[in-house]
Write a protein that holds these residues in place. Sequence first.
Motif, PDB file in Angstrom:
ATOM      1  N   ALA A 139       0.818  -1.216   0.000  1.00 54.55           N
ATOM      2  CA  ALA A 139       0.000   0.000   0.000  1.00 54.55           C
ATOM      3  C   ALA A 139       0.851   1.265   0.000  1.00 54.55           C
ATOM      4  CB  ALA A 139      -0.931  -0.010   1.212  1.00 54.55           C
ATOM      5  N   VAL A 140       1.848   1.347   0.886  1.00 54.77           N
ATOM      6  CA  VAL A 140       2.657   2.564   1.004  1.00 54.77           C
ATOM      7  C   VAL A 140       3.515   2.767  -0.236  1.00 54.77           C
ATOM      8  CG1 VAL A 140       4.451   3.727   2.349  1.00 54.77           C
ATOM      9  CG2 VAL A 140       2.668   2.414   3.522  1.00 54.77           C
ATOM     10  N   LYS A 142       3.131   1.419  -3.177  1.00 54.29           N
ATOM     11  CA  LYS A 142       2.310   1.616  -4.375  1.00 54.29           C
ATOM     12  C   LYS A 142       1.821   3.057  -4.482  1.00 54.29           C
ATOM     13  CE  LYS A 142      -1.532  -0.481  -6.890  1.00 54.29           C
ATOM     14  NZ  LYS A 142      -2.563  -1.563  -6.869  1.00 54.29           N
ATOM     15  N   LYS A 143       1.448   3.638  -3.358  1.00 52.84           N
ATOM     16  CA  LYS A 143       1.005   5.035  -3.366  1.00 52.84           C
ATOM     17  C   LYS A 143       2.134   5.960  -3.834  1.00 52.84           C
ATOM     18  CE  LYS A 143      -1.807   8.496  -2.297  1.00 52.84           C
ATOM     19  NZ  LYS A 143      -0.896   9.646  -2.460  1.00 52.84           N
ATOM     20  N   GLN A 144       3.337   5.728  -3.323  1.00 48.00           N
ATOM     21  CA  GLN A 144       4.477   6.547  -3.727  1.00 48.00           C
ATOM     22  C   GLN A 144       4.754   6.387  -5.217  1.00 48.00           C
ATOM     23  OE1 GLN A 144       7.773   5.331  -4.666  1.00 48.00           O
ATOM     24  NE2 GLN A 144       8.382   7.477  -5.053  1.00 48.00           N
ATOM     25  N   TRP A 145       4.680   5.134  -5.726  1.00 48.26           N
ATOM     26  CA  TRP A 145       4.934   4.873  -7.144  1.00 48.26           C
ATOM     27  C   TRP A 145       3.880   5.550  -8.012  1.00 48.26           C
ATOM     28  CZ3 TRP A 145       2.050   2.417 -10.920  1.00 48.26           C
ATOM     29  CH2 TRP A 145       2.712   2.114 -12.108  1.00 48.26           C
ATOM     30  N   GLN A 146       2.619   5.485  -7.598  1.00 53.26           N
ATOM     31  CA  GLN A 146       1.552   6.115  -8.372  1.00 53.26           C
ATOM     32  C   GLN A 146       1.702   7.629  -8.414  1.00 53.26           C
ATOM     33  OE1 GLN A 146      -1.870   4.485  -6.319  1.00 53.26           O
ATOM     34  NE2 GLN A 146      -2.170   2.884  -7.869  1.00 53.26           N
ATOM     35  N   ASP A 147       2.108   8.219  -7.287  1.00 50.81           N
ATOM     36  CA  ASP A 147       2.313   9.674  -7.267  1.00 50.81           C
ATOM     37  C   ASP A 147       3.443  10.078  -8.213  1.00 50.81           C
ATOM     38  OD1 ASP A 147       0.297   9.854  -5.430  1.00 50.81           O
ATOM     39  OD2 ASP A 147       1.618  10.055  -3.681  1.00 50.81           O
ATOM     40  N   SER A 150       2.244   9.659 -11.819  1.00 54.17           N
ATOM     41  CA  SER A 150       1.312  10.726 -12.198  1.00 54.17           C
ATOM     42  C   SER A 150       2.056  12.032 -12.493  1.00 54.17           C
ATOM     43  CB  SER A 150       0.285  10.954 -11.087  1.00 54.17           C
ATOM     44  OG  SER A 150      -0.530   9.811 -10.919  1.00 54.17           O
ATOM     45  N   ASP A 252      -8.428   9.163 -16.919  1.00 56.60           N
ATOM     46  CA  ASP A 252      -7.124   8.649 -16.475  1.00 56.60           C
ATOM     47  C   ASP A 252      -6.577   7.631 -17.466  1.00 56.60           C
ATOM     48  OD1 ASP A 252      -6.738  10.160 -14.216  1.00 56.60           O
ATOM     49  OD2 ASP A 252      -7.688   8.707 -12.864  1.00 56.60           O
TER      50      ASP A 252
END
Length: 270
Positions: A139-140, A142-147, A150, A252
Motif C-alpha cells: 500500500a505505502v 504503491k502510493k508513492q509509485w503512483q504519485d 502521475s 485517467d
Amino acid sequence: MTHLHHLTALALGIAALPATLAQAQERQDTRSTTAADALYCQERRLGYWFYCVKPAPIEEPQQPEAEPVAASQELDAITSELRELKARAILYPTEANVAAYIRFQRAQLDRASLFSDVWQRAIWRDPDLDYTLERPVGAVAKKQWQDARSAERDHVMATLSQRYGLFYFFSSTCGPCEVMGPIVKGVADRWRITVRAISTDGGPSRHFPDYRVETNQRGKLGLEGKATPALVLWDSVTKRPIPIGYGVLSADELQDRIYLLTSKEAGHDY
C-alpha cells in the motif's frame, strides 16, 4: 675404560646375532626357492600346477554408473503419478485408493510450499529479482509509485501539444460517443491539445460543433473497422498516426495511454 668398551661391543654383537642369522636364513630360503623354481618351471616345465604361471587376477565387472534422471523427467513422473492416483481414486473409490491420492497430493503441496518459500527468500536477498521494486504492490510503496508516475505523466502531457494532435471519430447515433465526447474534450482542454472531430455518419456532435465529415480519414490513419468512438494521435514530427483505442475510456486511462504511447518503448513499463 678399555675393558668396559670391549664388554659393550661384545654385548652389542651378541644382541645383533639373531637378526644376522635371520637374514642369512632368508637368503638361504630365497636361493632354495629360486633353485626349485628353476627345476620345476624351467627344466621340467610343469607349468600352472606348480605356480610357474601366475594366474591372472580376476577383475570384477564394473557396474556402469546410472545416468542422472533429468529434473524435467522427474517432474513429469510426479505429475503422471498424481494423475494416476487421482483417476484410480475416482474410478475405484476405496478408502485405500483415496487415502493414497490424498497422501501423495499432500506431499506435492508441501513441495510447492517449499518452492514458494525459497522463491520469496531469494527475491528478498537479490534486488535484481524483485519486480515489486519496479511495480510495487504494498500500500505505502504503491502510493508513492503512483504519485511519481502521475507527476511524470503530467509532465509529458504538458508538453504534448507542441508535437501531437488528436483525431476523434464519432457518430451522431452512437451512445458511447455521447459519453466519450465530454471526456475527450476535458482532457484536450486541460492539456491544450488540438482535437479534430470526424463524424462518420455526417451527424453533429454537441461537444465538437466544429466537426468534419469523414472522407476516408480512418483508412489513411490506419484505423481498423468502423467502430466508434475511436481516437488517434497524430505525430507532426514523424508524420505518422498513433492509434489510441476504441470505445469509452476514462480520463485517467486516456491520459495513461497517450503517456505510454508517446514516451515509453514497448516492454519498458511492464
